[in-house]
Design a protein around this motif. Sequence first.
Motif, PDB file in Angstrom:
ATOM      1  N   VAL A   1     -57.806  -3.849  -1.166  1.00 28.91           N
ATOM      2  CA  VAL A   1     -56.801  -4.682  -0.495  1.00 28.91           C
ATOM      3  C   VAL A   1     -55.510  -3.893  -0.300  1.00 28.91           C
ATOM      4  N   ASP A   2     -55.092  -3.149  -1.325  1.00 28.88           N
ATOM      5  CA  ASP A   2     -53.879  -2.332  -1.203  1.00 28.88           C
ATOM      6  C   ASP A   2     -54.028  -1.283  -0.094  1.00 28.88           C
TER       7      ASP A   2
ATOM      8  N   ASN B   1     -60.425  -4.366 -10.202  1.00 28.68           N
ATOM      9  CA  ASN B   1     -59.524  -3.257  -9.879  1.00 28.68           C
ATOM     10  C   ASN B   1     -59.920  -2.606  -8.557  1.00 28.68           C
ATOM     11  N   TYR B   2     -61.219  -2.435  -8.325  1.00 26.49           N
ATOM     12  CA  TYR B   2     -61.683  -1.863  -7.067  1.00 26.49           C
ATOM     13  C   TYR B   2     -61.296  -2.754  -5.891  1.00 26.49           C
TER      14      TYR B   2
ATOM     15  N   ARG C   1     -65.804  -5.118 -19.008  1.00 31.69           N
ATOM     16  CA  ARG C   1     -65.431  -3.855 -18.361  1.00 31.69           C
ATOM     17  C   ARG C   1     -65.949  -3.807 -16.923  1.00 31.69           C
ATOM     18  N   THR C   2     -67.158  -4.315 -16.719  1.00 35.50           N
ATOM     19  CA  THR C   2     -67.719  -4.363 -15.364  1.00 35.50           C
ATOM     20  C   THR C   2     -66.865  -5.248 -14.463  1.00 35.50           C
ATOM     21  N   TYR C   3     -66.538  -6.434 -14.948  1.00 33.08           N
ATOM     22  CA  TYR C   3     -65.713  -7.368 -14.172  1.00 33.08           C
ATOM     23  C   TYR C   3     -64.345  -6.756 -13.879  1.00 33.08           C
TER      24      TYR C   3
END
Length: 131
Positions: free
Chosen positions: A78-79, A72-73, A65-67
């Motif tokens: 980048v987005d 996702n962050y 979950r951390t990874y």
Amino acid sequence: ITRKAALQLVSAIRIQSFYRGSFAREAVLKLVSAIQIQSCYRGYSVRRQVELLHLSATSIQSLWRTYSAQMNYQFDVVDIIIIQSVFRRKHAYRALRQRQHELEDKCATMIQSQWRSYDCTLNYLHTMADV
């Protein structure tokens, strides 16, 4: 065989039977006790192993979950950078086009001013030549 010998033989057989029965009951009791001890230890061992597996699974899930949250962050960052880049490029292009239009208007005004000055000068010269 005399009666006394027969009685001794029967008594010896009963004593041996009682002793063998007692010995067998004691052996069975020891065997049952050993089986119960083994069963308790195996239950303890399995519960401990299940607890260890549960803790390991929880740790793996937490790390995943951390990874996943970190990835996702990073993808979100980048987005955001891409969207900002596109917006800034579009804004800069609009500003450039506006400056070009202003420059074209200024140049056109200057050309018109020069032409009108030239035209007025020629008209004046022709008028003076006619007089």
